[in-house]
Design a protein around this motif. Structure first.
Motif, mmCIF file in Angstrom:
data_model
loop_
_atom_site.group_PDB
_atom_site.id
_atom_site.type_symbol
_atom_site.label_atom_id
_atom_site.label_comp_id
_atom_site.label_asym_id
_atom_site.label_seq_id
_atom_site.Cartn_x
_atom_site.Cartn_y
_atom_site.Cartn_z
ATOM 1 N N GLU A 432 0.593 9.294 3.525
ATOM 2 C CA GLU A 432 0.425 8.613 2.241
ATOM 3 C C GLU A 432 -1.028 8.662 1.779
ATOM 4 O OE1 GLU A 432 2.022 4.663 2.586
ATOM 5 O OE2 GLU A 432 4.000 5.335 1.891
ATOM 6 N N GLU A 433 -1.962 8.507 2.728
ATOM 7 C CA GLU A 433 -3.381 8.579 2.353
ATOM 8 C C GLU A 433 -3.749 9.984 1.871
ATOM 9 O OE1 GLU A 433 -5.491 7.339 5.783
ATOM 10 O OE2 GLU A 433 -4.867 5.222 5.637
ATOM 11 N N LYS A 436 -2.314 10.471 -1.577
ATOM 12 C CA LYS A 436 -3.114 9.733 -2.561
ATOM 13 C C LYS A 436 -4.396 10.500 -2.879
ATOM 14 C CE LYS A 436 -5.327 5.249 -3.302
ATOM 15 N NZ LYS A 436 -5.619 3.908 -2.703
ATOM 16 N N LYS A 439 -3.619 13.445 -5.172
ATOM 17 C CA LYS A 439 -3.401 13.020 -6.556
ATOM 18 C C LYS A 439 -4.714 12.668 -7.238
ATOM 19 C CE LYS A 439 1.322 11.324 -5.967
ATOM 20 N NZ LYS A 439 2.234 10.157 -6.047
ATOM 21 N N GLU A 440 -5.645 12.059 -6.535
ATOM 22 C CA GLU A 440 -6.956 11.764 -7.108
ATOM 23 C C GLU A 440 -7.719 13.046 -7.419
ATOM 24 O OE1 GLU A 440 -8.826 9.272 -4.257
ATOM 25 O OE2 GLU A 440 -7.698 7.456 -4.821
ATOM 26 N N GLU A 465 4.215 15.218 -0.659
ATOM 27 C CA GLU A 465 5.272 14.273 -1.006
ATOM 28 C C GLU A 465 6.477 14.444 -0.087
ATOM 29 O OE1 GLU A 465 6.054 14.919 -5.119
ATOM 30 O OE2 GLU A 465 4.596 13.412 -5.793
ATOM 31 N N THR A 468 5.457 13.072 3.321
ATOM 32 C CA THR A 468 5.437 11.606 3.330
ATOM 33 C C THR A 468 6.857 11.050 3.388
ATOM 34 O OG1 THR A 468 3.387 11.622 2.035
ATOM 35 C CG2 THR A 468 4.658 9.574 2.070
#
Length: 529
Positions: A432-433, A436, A439-440, A465, A468
């Motif tokens: 998940e990190e 994230k 996406k940033e 994705e 995850t």
């Protein structure tokens, strides 16, 4: 509403009690009791009339103690550990589960030779029972078709192959089954100790990430193995060491066979079925490269346990973790005491044997015929009791101490499964990190108008994705599997302890009754002095 005042009595009023007055608690108050009033309220609180004899008999009958509870006789439909509740002829509640052997009286002294033969047969049967413990309970979540299938495994005939330090022990495995995946219903094969360790490592690598609780692997014993390897053909091999290892290996295979996920595993099936010698497992040696790598991995996992922190959201796992830790500590203490009991019983047998020899020597030196005969028979009695103590020492070890030891290792494996769940949770959080962060990065590329890098980062986002989602699914699945495994473990633990402790107590009772018979046979000799 006004109420009728109570009748006057000789008792003093509450407001007139003198606190300085000494009250005689032993005075006879029965002589000055007032007659019961007519009013219903006051008649209920007055002293009752003396009960008649018939009423007392009825009271004693109603307060008669309940019958003794037989632990071996479960209540109908209430025992989750019973194999069947459809007994056509249930036992009466007062019938004991262990039938005592009738004690021999003085008149049975003439049948001493015949009883000695019977005792030898009983001892042989006891030894066989210690070598072949009952099968373990299967998982409770099995289908109806699985309940009719069986896989019986026994180990026997340990023998040495080769000479010197290059030799090794081989054990004969006998299998009986009606499971269709096996080619034959009855077959045998030979396996060495390292083959068992290799099987455990393969099953652990495959099933531990799924949350399965593996049975404890047989332990290594460098000193005992060296003694067996250096023993010459003319010398007897250490019987205690070989029997303890044989019993541990058999329990390991039986527990694997009792678990559906393990008994259908291809590794386990090939281990039992392939008649040829398996490739030598080099990763089982502590000094090999694989052994050193495994040791390094163990140290890494220990560091990870300290570093990885998980905020538990499932109260079930939080409570179970505390329970497992507590049980693990208590079982370790009990195992230490059980081993001490086994050692003490063996020392007692050795002391009894020495006492028997000393008494026999004294009997030969004694001049009085009656006293000499009594001392001689006393030595024979202690010689019989020495063998009984040895049988009980074996029972202490195989039926009790080893059972506790297995569960100490099982609790250790459960803690390892719980840690595997924490590692799976950590992998999910890392995914998940990373997602994230991807996406940033995409947002920064779009903000800085670097649109040529957007397709690449989008492909990475889609990949992470999927990773995850897979990591989340793995965590949910291992949590579900662990709950099922613990449920089966708790029920099987209760059933196995009930079976083994019943067998242990029956053996203990049988040995005690045999000792009583020995002393009853010797008693006339003392009276004849």
């Amino acid at each position: 509403m006004a109420s009728t005042p109570p009748p006057e009595t000789d008792e003093p009023q509450t407001t007139e009690v003198d606190l300085g007055t000494n009250i005689d608690l032993e005075q006879d108050l029965s002589a000055e009791k007032p007659a019961p009033p007519e009013d219903m309220f006051f008649s209920t609180i007055s002293d009752p009339e003396p009960k008649k004899q018939e009423d007392m008999d009825e009271l004693f009958r109603l307060n008669k103690p309940m019958n003794e509870v037989n632990l071996n006789e479960p209540e109908e439909d209430d025992d989750p550990f019973s194999f069947s509740n459809n007994n056509s002829s249930p036992k009466p509640p007062n019938e004991p589960s262990i039938q005592p052997v009738p004690a021999t009286t003085v008149a049975d002294v003439k049948e001493e030779s015949r009883e000695e033969a019977q005792n030898e047969v009983a001892s042989a049967n006891l030894s066989e029972s210690l070598k072949s413990p009952q099968l373990y309970t299967r998982n409770i979540e099995e289908d109806d078709e699985e309940k009719d299938k069986y896989l019986e495994i026994t180990l026997s005939e340990p023998h040495k192959i080769g000479d010197g330090m290059g030799s090794y022990m081989v054990y004969k495995i006998s299998v009986k089954t009606n499971i269709a995946v096996f080619k034959n219903q009855e077959f045998t094969t030979n396996r060495r100790f390292s083959d068992f360790l290799a099987l455990f490592e393969r099953l652990k690598e495959k099933h531990l990430p799924a949350g399965r609780i593996l049975p404890p692997a047989p332990e290594k014993d460098v000193i005992g193995t060296a003694k067996v390897k250096m023993a010459k053909d003319s010398e007897a091999s250490p019987i205690d060491f070989l029997e303890k290892r044989r019993s541990a290996l058999e329990r390991f295979l039986k527990r694997l066979a009792a678990h559906k996920a393990f008994r259908y595993d291809p590794y386990f099936r090939d281990f039992l079925e392939i008649s040829d010698e398996l490739p030598k497992a080099n990763n089982t040696s502590a000094l090999s490269g694989a052994g050193m790598l495994k040791m390094f991995k163990s140290v890494t996992d220990s560091v990870t346990k300290i570093a990885v922190k998980m905020e538990e959201t499932d109260q079930w796992f939080e409570e179970k973790s505390r329970q497992i830790e507590n049980l693990y500590a208590q079982y370790k203490k009990l195992h230490s005491v059980a081993e001490y009991l086994h050692t003490w019983r063996k020392d007692l047998a050795a002391s009894t044997k020495e006492f028997s020899k000393t008494t026999a020597i004294l009997a030969n030196a004694e001049e009085q015929l009656n006293l000499s005969r009594a001392l001689s028979h006393l030595g024979e009695a202690y010689e019989k009791i020495d063998q009984i103590y040895l049988e009980q020492a074996n029972s202490d070890y195989f039926l009790f101490a080893e059972l506790i030891k297995d569960y100490v290792c099982l609790f250790d494996n459960i803690k390892e499964v719980f840690f595997q769940r924490i590692k799976t949770f950590g992998n999910w959080q890392k995914s998940e990190e990373t997602l994230k962060a991807k996406k940033e990065s995409k947002a920064k590329f779009e903000a800085s108008n670097k649109l040529d890098k957007v397709p690449t980062i989008m492909a990475e986002i889609n990949e992470w994705e999927s990773k995850t989602a897979k990591a989340k699914e793995d965590f949910e699945q291992i949590s579900k599997n662990i709950k099922e495994e613990i449920k089966n473990f708790d029920l099987n633990r209760a059933t196995e302890f009930k079976t083994q402790l019943t067998k242990y107590l029956e053996t203990l009772l049988q040995n005690q009754e045999t000792i009583v018979k020995v002393w009853e046979q010797y008693l006339p000799e003392v009276k004849a002095i």
